[in-house]
Design an enzyme around this catalytic site. Structure first.
Site, short mmCIF file in Angstrom:
data_model
loop_
_atom_site.label_atom_id
_atom_site.label_comp_id
_atom_site.label_asym_id
_atom_site.label_seq_id
_atom_site.Cartn_x
_atom_site.Cartn_y
_atom_site.Cartn_z
N ASN A 120 -10.37 3.81 3.47
CA ASN A 120 -10.08 3.57 2.05
C ASN A 120 -11.27 3.01 1.24
O ASN A 120 -11.65 3.45 0.43
CB ASN A 120 -8.70 2.63 1.91
CG ASN A 120 -8.38 2.57 0.42
OD1 ASN A 120 -8.31 3.78 -0.19
ND2 ASN A 120 -8.34 1.58 -0.26
N GLU B 8 0.90 -1.28 -0.13
CA GLU B 8 0.19 0.04 -0.02
C GLU B 8 0.78 1.23 -0.23
O GLU B 8 0.45 2.04 -0.77
CB GLU B 8 -0.80 0.10 1.33
CG GLU B 8 -2.09 -0.95 1.21
CD GLU B 8 -2.77 -0.91 0.04
OE1 GLU B 8 -3.36 0.15 -0.63
OE2 GLU B 8 -2.89 -2.14 -0.86
N TRP C 108 -8.74 9.51 -7.21
CA TRP C 108 -10.24 10.20 -7.68
C TRP C 108 -9.94 9.65 -9.27
O TRP C 108 -11.05 9.04 -9.82
CB TRP C 108 -10.32 11.48 -7.59
CG TRP C 108 -10.83 11.85 -6.33
CD1 TRP C 108 -10.21 12.41 -5.28
CD2 TRP C 108 -12.36 11.95 -5.92
NE1 TRP C 108 -11.58 12.26 -3.91
CE2 TRP C 108 -12.53 12.11 -4.65
CE3 TRP C 108 -13.40 11.42 -6.78
CZ2 TRP C 108 -13.59 12.14 -3.92
CZ3 TRP C 108 -14.53 11.37 -5.89
CH2 TRP C 108 -14.97 11.65 -4.79
N TRP D 58 -15.03 14.27 -11.14
CA TRP D 58 -14.19 13.75 -10.00
C TRP D 58 -13.64 15.13 -9.41
O TRP D 58 -13.18 14.84 -8.28
CB TRP D 58 -13.21 12.78 -10.56
CG TRP D 58 -12.31 13.28 -11.63
CD1 TRP D 58 -12.69 13.12 -13.11
CD2 TRP D 58 -11.19 13.89 -11.65
NE1 TRP D 58 -11.76 13.59 -13.82
CE2 TRP D 58 -10.50 14.02 -13.04
CE3 TRP D 58 -10.16 14.32 -10.61
CZ2 TRP D 58 -9.58 14.69 -13.41
CZ3 TRP D 58 -9.11 14.73 -10.80
CH2 TRP D 58 -8.45 15.07 -12.28
N TRP E 109 -19.46 14.93 -17.55
CA TRP E 109 -19.62 15.31 -16.20
C TRP E 109 -20.45 16.54 -15.75
O TRP E 109 -20.42 17.35 -16.64
CB TRP E 109 -18.16 15.94 -15.54
CG TRP E 109 -17.05 14.65 -15.78
CD1 TRP E 109 -15.87 15.02 -16.38
CD2 TRP E 109 -16.76 13.47 -15.09
NE1 TRP E 109 -15.04 13.79 -16.49
CE2 TRP E 109 -15.80 12.79 -15.69
CE3 TRP E 109 -17.59 12.48 -14.54
CZ2 TRP E 109 -15.18 11.47 -15.39
CZ3 TRP E 109 -17.29 11.07 -14.10
CH2 TRP E 109 -16.06 10.82 -14.80
N TRP F 15 1.56 2.16 -3.46
CA TRP F 15 0.66 3.05 -4.20
C TRP F 15 0.82 4.45 -3.80
O TRP F 15 0.75 5.25 -4.80
CB TRP F 15 -0.78 2.48 -3.48
CG TRP F 15 -1.29 1.59 -4.44
CD1 TRP F 15 -1.52 0.23 -3.82
CD2 TRP F 15 -2.06 1.79 -5.62
NE1 TRP F 15 -2.13 -0.79 -4.82
CE2 TRP F 15 -2.44 0.27 -6.03
CE3 TRP F 15 -2.26 2.36 -6.60
CZ2 TRP F 15 -2.99 -0.15 -6.96
CZ3 TRP F 15 -2.83 2.01 -7.78
CH2 TRP F 15 -3.13 0.78 -8.01
C1 LIG Z 1 -11.01 8.86 -3.79
C2 LIG Z 1 -9.90 8.61 -2.91
C3 LIG Z 1 -9.09 9.65 -2.49
C4 LIG Z 1 -8.04 9.71 -1.51
N1 LIG Z 1 -7.38 10.71 -1.29
C5 LIG Z 1 -6.17 10.50 -0.37
C6 LIG Z 1 -5.17 11.37 -0.01
O1 LIG Z 1 -5.81 12.79 -0.18
N2 LIG Z 1 -4.29 11.13 0.79
C7 LIG Z 1 -3.86 10.04 1.12
O2 LIG Z 1 -2.89 9.71 1.69
N3 LIG Z 1 -4.53 8.99 0.64
C8 LIG Z 1 -5.63 8.92 -0.24
N4 LIG Z 1 -6.38 8.09 -0.63
C9 LIG Z 1 -5.67 6.80 -0.42
C10 LIG Z 1 -6.14 5.87 0.96
O3 LIG Z 1 -7.53 5.85 1.12
C11 LIG Z 1 -5.51 6.45 2.18
O4 LIG Z 1 -4.13 6.63 1.90
C12 LIG Z 1 -5.54 5.35 3.34
O5 LIG Z 1 -6.89 5.24 3.44
C13 LIG Z 1 -5.15 6.06 4.40
O6 LIG Z 1 -5.44 5.24 5.53
P1 LIG Z 1 -4.01 4.28 6.42
O7 LIG Z 1 -2.84 5.15 6.62
O8 LIG Z 1 -4.73 3.66 7.41
O9 LIG Z 1 -3.50 3.40 5.19
P2 LIG Z 1 -2.91 2.05 5.15
O10 LIG Z 1 -3.90 1.12 4.63
O11 LIG Z 1 -2.27 1.67 6.59
O12 LIG Z 1 -1.77 2.33 4.02
C14 LIG Z 1 -0.52 2.73 4.68
C15 LIG Z 1 -0.05 3.59 3.68
O13 LIG Z 1 0.05 3.57 2.43
C16 LIG Z 1 -0.59 4.85 1.59
N5 LIG Z 1 -1.67 4.24 0.81
C17 LIG Z 1 -2.48 3.41 1.08
N6 LIG Z 1 -3.58 3.18 0.19
C18 LIG Z 1 -3.29 4.24 -0.59
C19 LIG Z 1 -3.64 4.37 -2.02
N7 LIG Z 1 -4.78 3.87 -2.51
N8 LIG Z 1 -3.21 5.22 -2.83
C20 LIG Z 1 -2.17 5.98 -2.12
N9 LIG Z 1 -1.54 5.62 -1.18
C21 LIG Z 1 -1.82 4.63 -0.57
C22 LIG Z 1 -0.70 5.95 2.49
O14 LIG Z 1 0.34 6.77 2.64
C23 LIG Z 1 -1.12 5.22 3.79
O15 LIG Z 1 -0.83 5.82 5.01
C24 LIG Z 1 -7.55 8.10 -1.44
C25 LIG Z 1 -8.28 7.16 -1.95
C26 LIG Z 1 -9.38 7.44 -2.51
C27 LIG Z 1 -10.45 6.10 -3.03
#
Ligand SMILES: Cc1cc2nc3c(=O)[nH]c(=O)nc-3n(C[C@H](O)[C@H](O)[C@H](O)COP(=O)(O)OP(=O)(O)OC[C@H]3O[C@@H](n4cnc5c(N)ncnc54)[C@H](O)[C@@H]3O)c2cc1C
Length: 479
Positions: free
Chosen positions: A343, A276, A384, A361, A307, A279
């Protein structure tokens, strides 16, 4: 020897901070500085939730620096002007590399000013595991699909140990003037909005390290199985700390590797967690190579997608969590109340906005930008676009999340909904995701009156699905 000006923007920590460590070992005094440049950020001036976080974080950083014999100098204004005004008094400017278009522009300006004043200017790495130039396809191209990107990245990550925080930060003979934190105008409006957010989070690098340790010992093992369940705290919630540079990805990588060595049974979960983090790397690489990512679709044919734009009652219902679809409403209320959303639910609410509602979006991206404590230009824009079907490695547009079946699958007992939509707390599990299908008697028993205590659905999903697919056809015909 003149001191070194150390710009701390984007790297609000002392741990694993290469620019700081290098400045401290240079023999010169160090002037740690944070500059808030709202005008320079253009359309991406920090949103309300991040402004609240930033204020708290800067106060904590200043305290940590004071404990090491230093200070944090605060300034608000044009980055280049502020740095230029200090160039006569410093021997060098150190900073951590930025990847956003506005961060890169500001750093380039500083670089040019330093050249003109014959002052050393150094950009250090620190906020990514790999630099965007490093991960290339075999033919030298840029990866547009995550899995091969991450496979290659894992081969390249050298796993070099993170740097510890310096015990002392050498002070300069003279300190430049600092503004008071209140002059940075970081208090968001409305003030009452931040109260529950402040009750949820503790910003700062100490809290980041604690959270990482807690996640690894308590949740890493089940991460792969539980990460999609919004009613359980199964993910790290490190995202706001990463967004502010309060913890480095290299520190996370190193601690997770260590954990996997000592707790072999947690390997799968911790490995998936690092994926993750991959990502995050991928999104930053995408933004670096496509600076218009926050405003233009990566797939050009989506430029002509019909849109809907602007903000009307429907959008307000989405923002406020009053759509009549419980998992969507729970997510949007979690966002408003805590500055964060799970997420899985981010994907559901985003799909609802761009596919069911057919809204642009960018409307969702803007709302998230303002309300997320982890708002990050690259992650937000890439995610997005991923949901909207117009981004890199995106979910196909025709795959429309069904908020009812998603809710039933990932929140089967409705725990998440009961937390954030308390007016549905007494609905039985069979109807908690679709109160509009519940018989009158069930609603009555649960104390729910549709249209009064909880909204009727704002749209007819079947008709909206057809409309969305017709919209997709319209751009396919043009292509
Ligand atoms: C529409 C949408 C908008 C989002 N906007 C943001 C945002 O502005 N900032 C943001 O940090 N994340 C964003 N995310 C990605 C993701 O939802 C969050 O990073 C995640 O929920 C953070 O929770 P966590 O730290 O517990 O993640 P964990 O599951 O613990 O993951 C560890 C770290 O991995 C990174 N990560 C995890 N999933 C993603 C992902 N899909 N894309 C990129 N990095 C990821 C984050 O830095 C996160 O802290 C978005 C997702 C969606 C679907």
């Amino acid at each position: 020897m003149k001191p070194i000006l150390l710009l701390m923007n984007g790297t609000l920590r002392l741990d694993d901070h290469p620019a700081l460590v290098s400045a401290c070992s240079s023999g010169a005094g160090v002037i740690p500085m944070f500059i808030l440049d709202d005008a320079g950020a253009g359309d991406w001036k920090l949103g309300g939730a991040r402004r609240w976080w930033l204020k708290d974080s800067l106060i904590r950083l200043a305290t940590s620096l004071e404990a090491r014999g230093s200070r944090l100098i605060l300034r608000a204004g044009d980055t280049a002007d502020i740095v230029e005004s200090l160039l006569g008094e410093v021997s060098a400017v150190y900073m951590t590399r930025a990847y956003s278009p506005m961060g890169r522009r500001a750093q380039e300006q500083i670089h040019q000013l330093c050249s003109a004043h014959d002052t050393d200017c150094r950009r250090f790495t620190g906020n990514l595991l790999l630099e965007p130039e490093d991960v290339r396809t075999k033919t030298g191209g840029i990866y547009e699909v995550f899995s091969p990107f991450w496979r290659r990245a894992v081969e390249l990550i050298d796993g070099s140990p993170p740097l510890g925080a310096p015990d002392q930060v050498p002070a300069p003979d003279n300190w430049p003037e600092s503004q008071d934190i209140t002059e940075l105008k970081l208090d968001p409006r409305p003030a009452h909005w931040v109260k529950p957010i402040a009750a949820t989070w503790v910003p700062g690098e100490d809290a980041a390290q604690d959270r990482l340790a807690k996640f690894l010992t308590e949740a890493a093992r089940d991460y792969k199985a539980m990460r999609d369940v919004p009613g359980v705290e199964a993910t790290s919630r490190l995202s706001p700390y990463l967004a502010h540079g309060e913890i480095s990805p290299r520190r996370i990588w190193a601690e997770a590797q260590l954990h996997m060595m000592t707790e072999a049974q947690d390997r799968k979960g911790a490995d998936w967690f690092l994926r993750e983090l991959g990502w995050r790397e991928f999104s930053k690489h995408l933004l670096f190579h496509n600076p218009t990512l926050p405003v233009r679709p990566l797939k050009a044919q989506f430029e002509d997608f019909p849109w809907r734009e602007g903000v009307d009652d429907m959008v307000v219902a989405w923002q406020k969590g009053r759509t009549g679809f419980p998992i969507v409403d729970a997510g949007m209320r979690q966002l408003w109340q805590t500055g964060w959303m799970h997420n899985r639910v981010r994907m559901i609410v985003a799909s609802f906005l761009v596919k069911d509602m057919l809204w642009h979006w960018r409307t969702g991206e803007d709302w998230f930008w303002d309300t997320l404590v982890d708002a990050d230009l690259a992650n937000n824009a890439a995610s997005w676009q991923w949901v909207a079907g117009c981004g890199a490695d995106a979910a196909p547009y025709f795959r429309i999340f069904n908020p009812i079946t998603q809710g039933e699958k990932f929140d089967p007992d409705g725990d998440y909904i009961r937390t954030y939509v308390p007016e549905l707390a007494d609905m039985p599990n069979d109807y908690i995701h679709k109160p509009f299908e519940a018989p009158e008697g069930v609603l009555k028993m649960a104390g729910v009156s549709l249209g009064a205590t909880y909204p009727e659905p704002v749209l007819d999903r079947k008709a909206c699905r057809e409309r969305a697919l017709a919209a997709l056809q319209s751009i396919k015909k043009q292509a």
